[in-house]
Design a protein around this motif. Structure first.
Motif, mmCIF file in Angstrom:
data_model
loop_
_atom_site.group_PDB
_atom_site.id
_atom_site.type_symbol
_atom_site.label_atom_id
_atom_site.label_comp_id
_atom_site.label_asym_id
_atom_site.label_seq_id
_atom_site.Cartn_x
_atom_site.Cartn_y
_atom_site.Cartn_z
ATOM 1 N N GLN A 1 10.344 17.801 6.734
ATOM 2 C CA GLN A 1 9.816 17.782 8.074
ATOM 3 C C GLN A 1 9.749 16.562 8.785
ATOM 4 O O GLN A 1 10.025 16.462 9.929
ATOM 5 C CB GLN A 1 8.380 18.505 7.880
ATOM 6 C CG GLN A 1 7.885 18.587 9.246
ATOM 7 C CD GLN A 1 6.522 19.419 9.151
ATOM 8 O OE1 GLN A 1 5.736 19.438 8.077
ATOM 9 N NE2 GLN A 1 5.851 19.854 10.280
ATOM 10 N N VAL A 2 9.821 15.370 7.956
ATOM 11 C CA VAL A 2 9.687 14.148 8.384
ATOM 12 C C VAL A 2 11.190 13.326 8.155
ATOM 13 O O VAL A 2 11.521 13.268 7.022
ATOM 14 C CB VAL A 2 8.500 13.158 7.774
ATOM 15 C CG1 VAL A 2 8.588 11.847 8.397
ATOM 16 C CG2 VAL A 2 7.327 13.950 8.105
ATOM 17 N N PRO B 1 -0.213 6.874 6.649
ATOM 18 C CA PRO B 1 -1.339 7.882 6.730
ATOM 19 C C PRO B 1 -1.345 8.405 8.200
ATOM 20 O O PRO B 1 -1.560 9.554 8.462
ATOM 21 C CB PRO B 1 -2.567 6.745 6.794
ATOM 22 C CG PRO B 1 -2.117 5.881 5.555
ATOM 23 C CD PRO B 1 -0.731 5.341 6.129
ATOM 24 N N LEU B 2 -0.991 7.550 9.419
ATOM 25 C CA LEU B 2 -0.926 7.967 10.618
ATOM 26 C C LEU B 2 0.396 9.108 10.787
ATOM 27 O O LEU B 2 -0.049 10.059 11.291
ATOM 28 C CB LEU B 2 -0.662 6.788 11.625
ATOM 29 C CG LEU B 2 -0.432 7.223 13.260
ATOM 30 C CD1 LEU B 2 -0.935 6.223 14.045
ATOM 31 C CD2 LEU B 2 1.085 7.597 13.446
ATOM 32 N N VAL B 3 1.449 8.729 10.034
ATOM 33 C CA VAL B 3 2.697 9.952 10.201
ATOM 34 C C VAL B 3 2.054 11.254 9.388
ATOM 35 O O VAL B 3 2.218 12.257 10.053
ATOM 36 C CB VAL B 3 3.701 9.460 9.650
ATOM 37 C CG1 VAL B 3 4.998 10.417 9.633
ATOM 38 C CG2 VAL B 3 4.243 8.362 10.433
ATOM 39 N N GLU B 4 1.367 11.077 8.412
ATOM 40 C CA GLU B 4 0.798 12.011 7.534
ATOM 41 C C GLU B 4 0.087 12.877 8.172
ATOM 42 O O GLU B 4 -0.114 14.108 8.053
ATOM 43 C CB GLU B 4 0.582 11.656 6.193
ATOM 44 C CG GLU B 4 1.442 11.106 5.220
ATOM 45 C CD GLU B 4 0.866 10.707 3.865
ATOM 46 O OE1 GLU B 4 -0.218 9.946 4.027
ATOM 47 O OE2 GLU B 4 1.520 10.647 2.941
ATOM 48 N N LYS B 5 -1.001 12.570 9.065
ATOM 49 C CA LYS B 5 -1.933 12.951 9.562
ATOM 50 C C LYS B 5 -1.357 13.692 10.923
ATOM 51 O O LYS B 5 -1.922 14.766 11.326
ATOM 52 C CB LYS B 5 -2.884 12.048 10.323
ATOM 53 C CG LYS B 5 -3.953 11.384 9.322
ATOM 54 C CD LYS B 5 -4.764 10.322 9.984
ATOM 55 C CE LYS B 5 -5.627 9.769 8.857
ATOM 56 N NZ LYS B 5 -6.601 8.655 9.440
ATOM 57 N N LYS C 1 9.343 19.005 13.648
ATOM 58 C CA LYS C 1 9.983 18.104 12.842
ATOM 59 C C LYS C 1 9.490 16.667 13.553
ATOM 60 O O LYS C 1 9.291 16.509 14.841
ATOM 61 C CB LYS C 1 11.465 17.994 12.910
ATOM 62 C CG LYS C 1 12.103 19.120 12.078
ATOM 63 C CD LYS C 1 13.696 19.138 12.316
ATOM 64 C CE LYS C 1 14.184 20.109 11.232
ATOM 65 N NZ LYS C 1 14.019 20.006 9.786
ATOM 66 N N ILE C 2 9.384 15.643 12.729
ATOM 67 C CA ILE C 2 8.972 14.210 12.903
ATOM 68 C C ILE C 2 10.170 13.385 12.959
ATOM 69 O O ILE C 2 10.592 13.302 11.622
ATOM 70 C CB ILE C 2 7.779 13.732 12.453
ATOM 71 C CG1 ILE C 2 6.556 14.721 12.653
ATOM 72 C CG2 ILE C 2 7.394 12.491 13.024
ATOM 73 C CD1 ILE C 2 5.282 14.363 11.926
#
Length: 348
Positions: free
Chosen positions: A197-198, A294-298, A307-308
């Protein structure tokens, strides 16, 4: 008495001061005339680009992109001052210092053209400046990004509009054909597995990460899949999750709720993103710094088709493997520089 420019001064002032030092040394010592004249010519040729970047840097507090060049110029000043103290008949030390001056000239050229990517960086800043202007106008008028009824701020065929819209491309991407093809395939692939997804694109500064991300957002096939659900957020060194969430709500023409907590903000953002289907969603997080995993995971939600795309100078093992960009070749870097020069001349 020759004095070094303060490191905190503007880049144009630093360059100008260095040129003055070189000219002053040339008047008093002809031992290194040819080498110093070549160095002065190089600095003079970069002044229009430096002036342009300096102007944009006053709008955005991102000095890390030019501090390395300032350090290099400061060391160059010290070297030229040393040369000024060598007697004109001292042919023993002359080859040693000519070699150092030649190395300095090449370092400045390489830093500006291949590492700093002066024009590319300037265009990124121009894109940020345009987004800032749009955001300011929207806030002052107290209206949404788009009043035509389309969620996501897409104005017909006029292109993206909104505070989280991808900035436009000022110059055609150079040397990025293969990365564009590879990453385009990843974005078009229908795969909702969490580990896919990332997508992280990593490379040193000036390699074209942001340009690549913008080019992907404006690609016809990518737009046909994601349509108006493409969001572009510049994260930078000091990320603020709440500001990102608020920006997405504003972009989607929604009233910003009174969030009770960060968790509540993320829950409401997830609900909002789920409501804007059925088209898939692409969130670009540009210029993500080390420690921001952590910011991306949130911001990673279990939403089908979501998608990111992350661009960063760093790698994030916890987010999966990175797609590593190569530094532009000298030929591509020079082509990019010439294209930027031509663009500036067209504006004059």
């Amino acid at each position: 008495m020759i004095s070094s420019a303060a490191l905190g001064a503007g880049l144009e002032l630093v360059f100008g001061n260095f040129i003055r030092i070189i000219l002053e040394v040339l008047r008093g010592n002809a031992l290194f005339r040819k080498t110093l004249e070549d160095l002065e010519d190089l600095l003079q040729s970069f002044l229009p680009s430096i002036r342009r970047m300096d102007s944009l840097n006053r709008e955005f507090d991102r000095p890390e992109e030019i501090d390395g060049l300032k350090d290099l110029i400061k060391k160059g000043e010290a070297l030229v001052i040393k040369c000024s103290k060598i007697h004109k008949n001292d042919y023993v030390r002359k080859p040693f210092y000519i070699k150092k001056l030649t190395k300095l000239e090449e370092s400045i050229r390489r830093y500006v053209i291949t590492t700093l990517q002066l024009y590319q960086s300037s265009n990124i800043k121009e894109g940020l400046y345009e987004v800032k202007l749009i955001s300011t106008k929207i806030s002052s008028l107290s209206i949404g990004a788009y009043s035509g009824g389309n969620v996501g701020g897409m104005s017909g065929k006029s292109g993206f509009v909104g505070v989280c819209s991808p900035p436009g491309l000022k110059i055609k991407p150079v040397g990025l054909e293969i990365p564009l093809k590879d990453l385009k395939e990843k974005l078009l692939k229908d795969d909702d597995m969490p580990q896919l997804q990332v997508i992280v694109v990593s490379a040193p500064g000036g390699c074209g990460k942001s340009t690549l991300a913008k080019a992907l957002c404006h690609d016809t096939d990518v737009y046909d899949k994601y349509k108006s659900n493409i969001f572009f957020v510049v994260v930078s060194k000091s990320p603020n999750l709440m500001v990102i969430v608020q920006g997405l709500f504003q972009h989607l023409n929604q009233m910003e709720p009174d969030f009770l907590s960060e968790k509540d903000a993320l829950n409401q953002l997830e609900n909002l993103l789920r409501s804007i289907g059925p088209d898939p969603i692409l969130l670009v997080l540009d210029d993500v710094w080390s420690g921001a995993e952590p910011l991306v995971e949130k911001l990673t939600f279990p939403i089908p088709g979501y998608k990111i795309l992350v661009t960063s100078r760093f790698e994030f093992p916890l987010l999966g493997s990175s797609y590593k960009l190569r530094t532009l070749s000298n030929a591509d870097a020079i082509t990019l520089f010439q294209m930027g020069t031509h663009t500036d001349q067209m504006k004059m």
